[in-house]
Design an enzyme around this catalytic site. Structure first.
Site, PDB file in Angstrom:
ATOM      1  CE1 TYR A   1      -7.609   1.287   1.658  1.00 44.96           C
ATOM      2  CE2 TYR A   1      -8.867   0.419  -0.188  1.00 44.96           C
ATOM      3  CZ  TYR A   1      -7.736   0.393   0.594  1.00 44.96           C
ATOM      4  OH  TYR A   1      -6.730  -0.506   0.329  1.00 44.96           O
TER       5      TYR A   1
ATOM      6  CG  ASP B   1      -2.120   0.945   1.035  1.00 45.80           C
ATOM      7  OD1 ASP B   1      -2.693   0.996  -0.071  1.00 45.80           O
ATOM      8  OD2 ASP B   1      -2.474   1.642   2.000  1.00 45.80           O
TER       9      ASP B   1
ATOM     10  CD  GLU C   1      -8.968  -0.748  -4.540  1.00 47.00           C
ATOM     11  OE1 GLU C   1      -8.483  -1.568  -3.744  1.00 47.00           O
ATOM     12  OE2 GLU C   1      -8.742   0.466  -4.483  1.00 47.00           O
TER      13      GLU C   1
ATOM     14  CE1 TYR D   1      -8.099   4.985   3.898  1.00 48.39           C
ATOM     15  CE2 TYR D   1      -7.540   3.223   5.422  1.00 48.39           C
ATOM     16  CZ  TYR D   1      -7.184   4.082   4.410  1.00 48.39           C
ATOM     17  OH  TYR D   1      -5.904   4.064   3.916  1.00 48.39           O
TER      18      TYR D   1
ATOM     19  CB  CYS E   1      -8.742   3.576  -4.472  1.00 51.43           C
ATOM     20  SG  CYS E   1      -7.598   3.621  -3.082  1.00 51.43           S
TER      21      CYS E   1
END
Length: 222
Positions: A141, A46, A212, A164, A137
């Site tokens: 998230y 990441d 993803e 998040y 993304c």
């Protein structure tokens, strides 16, 4: 949740979207069953992802069609480089991973496939193509964080969830959703789904969503 365009693309991508946002990796974060080794593998990849994600938002500045879009992309780039990556480095340091280790780590094929797809969407397309590739993304998230936070499960990954689900990230998600809606209206009009470009943009969103899923798969034990 995060605007009309996202809601429409999310509905059209219902099956892969559910597979992405309810992936075993995600569920493991929520209930604490995710192996620590898988989490550390994810953290390393990441970091590399965020480097390329920053490049994509830098590209968005050049692809933007209005000054407001340029300002938003520039602010997002600044936040990624000077806040989120720094936070990520601090998180990794707590796990015994310094930034030099992160920066020199081998980038795995799933990471390469995803990040280069996003960058190619921007280089070969326009601002909307790039946003369609970035949206899964950013907004995914946000959605995952909210859902896992609402479950209130006891998990060692609570900090990830809180990041998040937190007010700051949720504000970003709403702002990105509004940016997307405004850009779609500006380029495609008030009835964007009737535009000949809509299927192509929706397909970009679906493709990024599938990538993803591959990113989560990458972190799990084989």
């Amino acid at each position: 949740m995060y605007g009309a365009t996202f809601a429409a693309w999310r509905a059209e991508a219902a099956e892969p979207w559910h597979a992405y946002t309810h992936h075993p990796f995600v569920e493991g974060l929520g209930d604490g069953s995710l192996p620590r080794a898988a989490y550390l593998r994810y953290l390393v990849q990441d970091y590399l992802f965020l480097i390329h994600f920053s490049r994509a938002w830098a590209l968005a500045v050049t692809k933007a069609g209005t000054v407001d879009e340029m300002r938003f992309a520039a602010c997002t780039l600044d936040a990624l480089l000077n806040e989120e990556i720094a936070l990520h480095v601090a998180t990794c340091a707590a796990e015994g991973l310094d930034e030099a280790t992160l920066f020199t780590a081998e980038e795995l094929p799933q990471n390469i496939a995803y990040t280069r797809y996003v960058l190619d969407a921007g280089h070969s397309g326009d601002f909307l193509d790039l946003l369609a590739a970035l949206a899964p993304c950013v907004l995914g998230y946000g959605e995952i964080g909210l859902r896992l936070s609402a479950a209130k499960g006891k998990t060692p990954y609570a900090d990830w969830i809180d990041t998040y689900a937190g007010e700051g990230n949720q504000q970003v998600c709403h702002e990105v959703g509004a940016l997307l809606d405004a850009a779609v209206t500006r380029q495609l009009g008030d009835r964007p789904m009737e535009s000949p470009r809509w299927p192509q943009l929706s397909h970009r969103f679906v493709t990024a969503t599938r990538l993803e899923i591959g990113f989560w798969d990458m972190a799990l034990p084989e």
